[in-house]
Design a protein around this motif. Structure first.
Motif, mmCIF file in Angstrom:
data_model
loop_
_atom_site.group_PDB
_atom_site.id
_atom_site.type_symbol
_atom_site.label_atom_id
_atom_site.label_comp_id
_atom_site.label_asym_id
_atom_site.label_seq_id
_atom_site.Cartn_x
_atom_site.Cartn_y
_atom_site.Cartn_z
ATOM 1 N N LEU A 131 15.763 53.642 -43.034
ATOM 2 C CA LEU A 131 16.418 52.752 -42.066
ATOM 3 C C LEU A 131 15.310 51.849 -41.546
ATOM 4 O O LEU A 131 14.315 52.345 -41.004
ATOM 5 C CB LEU A 131 17.028 53.576 -40.931
ATOM 6 C CG LEU A 131 17.681 52.812 -39.786
ATOM 7 C CD1 LEU A 131 18.897 52.025 -40.267
ATOM 8 C CD2 LEU A 131 18.104 53.776 -38.674
ATOM 9 N N LEU A 132 15.467 50.558 -41.756
ATOM 10 C CA LEU A 132 14.400 49.603 -41.433
ATOM 11 C C LEU A 132 14.795 48.765 -40.229
ATOM 12 O O LEU A 132 15.844 48.113 -40.239
ATOM 13 C CB LEU A 132 14.173 48.653 -42.613
ATOM 14 C CG LEU A 132 13.760 49.297 -43.926
ATOM 15 C CD1 LEU A 132 13.713 48.250 -45.030
ATOM 16 C CD2 LEU A 132 12.409 49.979 -43.791
ATOM 17 N N ILE A 133 13.960 48.819 -39.203
ATOM 18 C CA ILE A 133 14.238 48.014 -38.015
ATOM 19 C C ILE A 133 13.018 47.147 -37.734
ATOM 20 O O ILE A 133 11.891 47.655 -37.685
ATOM 21 C CB ILE A 133 14.509 48.888 -36.770
ATOM 22 C CG1 ILE A 133 15.541 49.984 -37.080
ATOM 23 C CG2 ILE A 133 14.987 48.007 -35.616
ATOM 24 C CD1 ILE A 133 15.870 50.872 -35.875
ATOM 25 N N CYS A 160 19.188 49.124 -44.265
ATOM 26 C CA CYS A 160 18.704 50.313 -44.972
ATOM 27 C C CYS A 160 18.208 49.886 -46.340
ATOM 28 O O CYS A 160 18.841 49.037 -46.993
ATOM 29 C CB CYS A 160 19.830 51.331 -45.164
ATOM 30 S SG CYS A 160 20.288 52.184 -43.660
ATOM 31 N N ARG A 161 17.097 50.447 -46.763
ATOM 32 C CA ARG A 161 16.613 50.221 -48.133
ATOM 33 C C ARG A 161 16.892 51.477 -48.941
ATOM 34 O O ARG A 161 16.453 52.573 -48.579
ATOM 35 C CB ARG A 161 15.115 49.898 -48.150
ATOM 36 C CG ARG A 161 14.546 49.794 -49.568
ATOM 37 C CD ARG A 161 13.216 49.089 -49.578
ATOM 38 N NE ARG A 161 13.355 47.688 -49.185
ATOM 39 C CZ ARG A 161 13.650 46.693 -50.028
ATOM 40 N NH1 ARG A 161 13.803 46.938 -51.315
ATOM 41 N NH2 ARG A 161 13.765 45.454 -49.588
ATOM 42 N N ILE A 162 17.635 51.277 -50.008
ATOM 43 C CA ILE A 162 17.980 52.410 -50.876
ATOM 44 C C ILE A 162 17.192 52.258 -52.168
ATOM 45 O O ILE A 162 17.324 51.250 -52.860
ATOM 46 C CB ILE A 162 19.484 52.424 -51.176
ATOM 47 C CG1 ILE A 162 20.238 52.561 -49.851
ATOM 48 C CG2 ILE A 162 19.850 53.572 -52.126
ATOM 49 C CD1 ILE A 162 21.591 51.954 -49.879
ATOM 50 N N ASP A 215 4.026 48.890 -49.005
ATOM 51 C CA ASP A 215 4.844 48.815 -50.229
ATOM 52 C C ASP A 215 5.665 50.104 -50.295
ATOM 53 O O ASP A 215 5.472 51.021 -49.476
ATOM 54 C CB ASP A 215 3.907 48.709 -51.453
ATOM 55 C CG ASP A 215 4.622 48.240 -52.720
ATOM 56 O OD1 ASP A 215 5.872 48.113 -52.703
ATOM 57 O OD2 ASP A 215 3.926 48.013 -53.730
ATOM 58 N N THR A 216 6.537 50.191 -51.277
ATOM 59 C CA THR A 216 7.179 51.471 -51.583
ATOM 60 C C THR A 216 6.501 52.029 -52.840
ATOM 61 O O THR A 216 5.907 51.266 -53.611
ATOM 62 C CB THR A 216 8.678 51.288 -51.870
ATOM 63 O OG1 THR A 216 8.829 50.290 -52.890
ATOM 64 C CG2 THR A 216 9.428 50.836 -50.627
ATOM 65 N N SER A 217 6.612 53.335 -53.047
ATOM 66 C CA SER A 217 6.104 53.926 -54.291
ATOM 67 C C SER A 217 7.329 54.204 -55.188
ATOM 68 O O SER A 217 8.468 54.168 -54.715
ATOM 69 C CB SER A 217 5.318 55.206 -53.986
ATOM 70 O OG SER A 217 6.113 56.110 -53.253
HETATM 71 O O1 LIG Z 1 11.555 51.490 -47.279
HETATM 72 C C1 LIG Z 1 10.329 51.452 -47.213
HETATM 73 O O2 LIG Z 1 9.600 52.414 -47.444
HETATM 74 C C2 LIG Z 1 9.642 50.154 -46.852
HETATM 75 C C3 LIG Z 1 10.488 48.947 -47.147
HETATM 76 C C4 LIG Z 1 9.870 47.666 -46.738
HETATM 77 O O3 LIG Z 1 8.698 47.575 -46.464
HETATM 78 C C5 LIG Z 1 10.661 46.450 -46.644
HETATM 79 O O4 LIG Z 1 11.837 46.439 -47.023
HETATM 80 O O5 LIG Z 1 10.099 45.415 -46.174
#
Ligand SMILES: O=C(O)CCC(=O)C(=O)O
Length: 255
Positions: free
Chosen positions: A202-204, A98-100, A189-191
């Protein structure tokens, strides 16, 4: 509803991604989000780099140690159908986290996904080596750090050009439970998260079976998880690699 074929063609030869709303039960999204925030809060920024301290991003890993919910989510039927159509029916799990993005989080930086960033160019679009799935665990809005993508950038099959990305990127907003499925070569990318609530994805990453998983401990799970693992989870964990190679050999009449 779009067919699996339409979606994989969109990923390979079209926009490079598809946004699929309403695939996850909102209660599951809530529970997964709470679990990720609890784990990351307990760890503080421990285990993350100083850079992450600065950009206020956190990561929850080892999700297959955190209960059956995460076992279920990684085997979501429709997502597995798409991943297998793209990567083969013996594809495996490469990473699961997970990216927080905590309040005040900045962009993480435009990138393509593993394994492409770890490989020399030129890249091939087909066969795809990796599918990234970004699950929205709460609504992704204009201001809370939604994912940015450059449509059709997978067709360039090269590392991102940040200036071009800035010109071409669009923000993908949506309701909790939406999945973004994207080619690993798509520039994204993220903003910034301008709100006072963490934004959690949740990143898979599902990969072609011949690609070494990004997370070298992906197959290391508690004994009870292994004992109750479905055939699909065993495949995802790389435990059926030998059998998959056996099928490849047979198809080529090599024995
Ligand atoms: O969480 C997101 O919006 C994308 C994150 C991402 O691209 C990554 O961790 O590689």
């Amino acid at each position: 509803m779009r067919s699996v074929n339409e979606i994989t063609e969109e990923i390979l030869g079209g926009q490079g991604f598809a946004v699929l709303p309403g695939l996850m039960d909102p209660a599951d999204a809530d529970a997964a989000r709470a679990s990720a925030i609890a784990e990351a809060s307990a760890a503080g920024f421990a285990g993350n780099s100083a850079r992450n301290d600065k950009i206020k991003h956190g990561t929850a890993r080892a999700l297959l140690h955190q209960g059956e919910l995460f076992e279920r989510l990684v085997q979501h039927r429709r997502i597995i159908q798409i991943a297998e159509a793209l990567l083969g029916d013996d594809m495996t799990l490469s990473s699961y986290s997970c990216r927080i993005m905590w309040p005040g989080a900045t962009e993480m930086g435009v990138h393509v996904d593993y394994p492409y960033w770890a490989m020399p160019e030129p890249f091939a679009i087909r066969p795809a080596l990796m599918l990234q799935v970004i699950w929205m665990l709460q609504d992704f809005t204009e201001t809370n750090g939604a994912t940015l993508v450059a449509p059709r950038s997978q067709l360039l099959a090269r590392r991102p050009d940040p200036k071009r990305f800035k010109r071409e990127a669009i923000k993908l907003t949506g309701a909790a439970g939406t999945a973004i499925v994207a080619h690993g070569l798509l520039w994204h990318d993220t903003s910034p998260n301008l709100t006072d609530e963490p934004r959690v994805s949740l990143l898979i990453n599902y990969g072609n079976k011949v690609i070494r998983p990004l997370d070298s401990r992906i197959g290391v799970v508690p004994p009870e998880v292994l004992a109750r693992a479905t055939p699909k989870l065993r495949q995802l964990l790389g435990l059926e690699f030998g059998q998959a190679l056996g099928r490849d050999l047979k198809r080529q009449r090599l024995y």
